[in-house]
Design an enzyme around this catalytic site. Structure first.
Site, short mmCIF file in Angstrom:
data_model
loop_
_atom_site.label_atom_id
_atom_site.label_comp_id
_atom_site.label_asym_id
_atom_site.label_seq_id
_atom_site.Cartn_x
_atom_site.Cartn_y
_atom_site.Cartn_z
N GLY A 217 5.98 -4.45 -1.31
CA GLY A 217 6.26 -6.03 -1.05
C GLY A 217 5.14 -6.70 -0.52
O GLY A 217 3.85 -6.24 -0.50
N ASN A 218 5.24 -7.88 0.13
CA ASN A 218 4.47 -8.84 0.53
C ASN A 218 4.98 -9.16 2.10
O ASN A 218 6.16 -9.03 2.39
CB ASN A 218 3.67 -9.73 -0.13
CG ASN A 218 4.81 -10.65 -0.63
OD1 ASN A 218 5.18 -11.57 0.12
ND2 ASN A 218 5.15 -10.37 -1.79
N ARG A 219 4.01 -10.03 2.80
CA ARG A 219 4.57 -10.45 4.21
C ARG A 219 5.10 -11.84 4.31
O ARG A 219 5.35 -12.39 5.14
CB ARG A 219 3.24 -10.34 5.21
CG ARG A 219 2.95 -9.32 5.58
CD ARG A 219 1.71 -9.15 6.56
NE ARG A 219 1.70 -10.31 7.34
CZ ARG A 219 0.45 -11.15 7.27
NH1 ARG A 219 -0.57 -10.96 6.79
NH2 ARG A 219 0.55 -12.07 8.10
N SER A 220 5.25 -12.41 3.17
CA SER A 220 5.95 -13.79 2.91
C SER A 220 7.36 -13.81 3.75
O SER A 220 8.39 -12.82 3.52
CB SER A 220 6.13 -14.20 1.63
OG SER A 220 6.96 -15.58 1.50
N ALA A 290 6.09 -15.38 -3.14
CA ALA A 290 4.90 -14.68 -3.34
C ALA A 290 5.54 -13.57 -4.24
O ALA A 290 6.36 -12.85 -3.90
CB ALA A 290 4.39 -14.07 -1.94
#
Ligand code: PMT
Length: 424
Positions: A217-220, A290
């Site tokens: 995943g990502n930090r959005s 994102a």
């Protein structure tokens, strides 16, 4: 309402055509008073066609009507856009050797000024002194913004977008700023400038499963996309929000509006499917989510266990996800405005914009909102700085503020693009 639109001699005069159009479409009577210099940038027939009234710069025309004072006396609001440095000096001195000068002296209506000039001229002590004088007299200012100027330079001095000036004018007409002199930039947005439009926004970050319990995943946080959705709804749009793993505390900003529909998605594939379905009914698409560029080739049915690999760290095989934004551009519906984001980890502004321009060329969007991201900026933060690039790669706007403020600024640029397309 009766609006006098004073236009003075700067290149931003072309944008005042869009402003006049906004006033007319909102049902106002618009009388354009260009200076002689303004007519070197945009000619009389354009002003007459847009305002649907005769236009002159001279105090010697329509003398029986006593036009040199009548326009000002009848006005509910006088807007000067663009206002050059020379105009601000003339207004401060009370000069009245043309129709705009006499109109400004004859009016008791609120006056709203949208300055436009190069940064050095705006920051010059003489100009700032004139601005203070005018504000002391109760004159309201909108802008200037910071952004690309006429030459190669950029900085404070760019005239605010017509939609922003329109919003400030509507606020003054509604009496919402009785002490306009106290504030240089009026930030209220009208409640309806996106009415009739459906805006599709994506927010948050996709998650690509590795096994039933893990993901890439990502930090959005979804804050930026949710702010765009909330701002669009507040401005009268029907909103569809594609929410990729956004926490309920963030999602709360969109509230319980009947005009907002939230579609939860998890992976890039789910986001793509939802975006394709919802895009068909959208006038504006804004991809702030994102999206993972890659997913795991084979998702494990069961939890990956250390014991199964004999203690050797497993290798994840990745495959590319589709470029959702590019796909939307390729299959765009007629009249649709498509906005992408670019999140870049770079050192300086030049490199940020250079990368943004390369992304713009690849994606083919109408506008690209470029933001720097890193450990402490862009993702998760309350504020942001967006550089808005148009199709040519020009920075049409630089907006720094809360995510809601950057959202409103971005929506102003979307409206400006749509207006320009309709008029030009
Ligand atoms: O959510 P917050 O915490 O508030 O943070 C906001 C943000 C930093 C996430 C947001 O402002 C932002 O920059 N969003 C875009 C993030 C991103 O994926 O950027 P990108 O440069 O990798 O992608 C470019 C564009 O293509 C984006 O519009 C993206 O949505 C889209 N894309 C990317 C990959 C892909 N496979 N399909 C896509 O459609």
């Amino acid at each position: 309402m009766n609006i006098v639109l004073g236009v003075t001699g700067g290149i931003a005069a072309y944008k005042a055509v869009l402003l006049a159009r906004l006033f007319v479409e909102a049902g106002h009577e618009v009388h354009v008073v260009p200076t002689a210099d303004a007519l070197r940038f945009v000619g009389l027939p354009t002003w007459e066609a847009i305002s649907r009234h005769p236009v002159t710069s001279s105090v010697h025309d329509d003398v029986p009507e006593v036009r040199h004072v009548a326009l000002g006396q009848r006005a509910d609001l006088v807007v000067v856009a663009p206002a050059t440095a020379n105009t601000l000096a003339r207004m401060a001195a009370g000069l009245a050797d043309d129709l705009l000068g006499t109109t400004l002296l004859a009016t008791t209506a609120p006056v709203l000024v949208a300055p436009a000039m190069h940064t050095e001229m705006w920051q010059h002590a003489a100009t700032q002194h004139n601005v203070e004088t005018l504000r002391g007299r109760g004159i309201a200012f909108v802008g200037p913004d910071s952004g690309r100027l006429t030459g190669d330079d950029s900085g404070p001095g760019r005239m605010s977008e017509p939609t922003q000036i329109f919003a400030a004018a509507q606020s003054l007409l509604a009496g919402r700023h009785p002490h306009a002199s106290e504030s240089q930039i009026i930030v209220d947005q009208p409640t309806s400038d996106l009415a009739g439009l459906t805006v599709l926004v994506s927010a948050g970050g996709t998650r690509e499963p590795i096994d039933p319990v893990r993901y890439l995943g990502n930090r959005s946080s979804g804050r930026q996309g949710v702010a765009i959705a909330a701002a669009a709804a507040a401005r009268g749009a029907q909103v569809v929000l594609l929410s990729a793993n956004v926490d309920a505390s963030v999602l709360g900003e969109v509230g319980e509006r009947s005009t907002t529909r939230v579609v939860p998605v998890g992976t890039a594939a789910e986001l793509e499917a939802a975006a394709r379905t919802e895009a068909a009914g959208a006038d504006v698409i804004i991809m702030a989510a994102a999206v993972a560029d890659y997913r795991v080739a084979e998702v494990s049915e069961g939890k990956l266990r250390k014991e199964d690999t004999g203690g050797t760290p497993p290798t994840l095989q990745l495959v590319e996800n589709p470029d959702i934004l590019r796909g939307l551009v390729v299959s765009r519906a007629p009249g649709q405005t498509i906005v992408g984001f670019a999140a870049e980890t770079v050192e300086g502004e030049d490199e940020l914009l250079e990368r943004g321009r390369r992304k713009l060329a690849r994606k083919g969007v109408d506008l690209l909102a470029v933001n720097a991201v890193g450990w402490i900026e862009g993702f998760e933060s309350a504020g942001n700085t967006l550089y808005i690039l148009d199709r040519t790669g020009e920075v049409v706007r630089r907006i720094n503020g809360t995510k809601r403020e950057t959202a409103d600024g971005l929506l102003d640029s979307v409206l400006a693009v749509r207006l320009a397309r309709d008029i030009l």
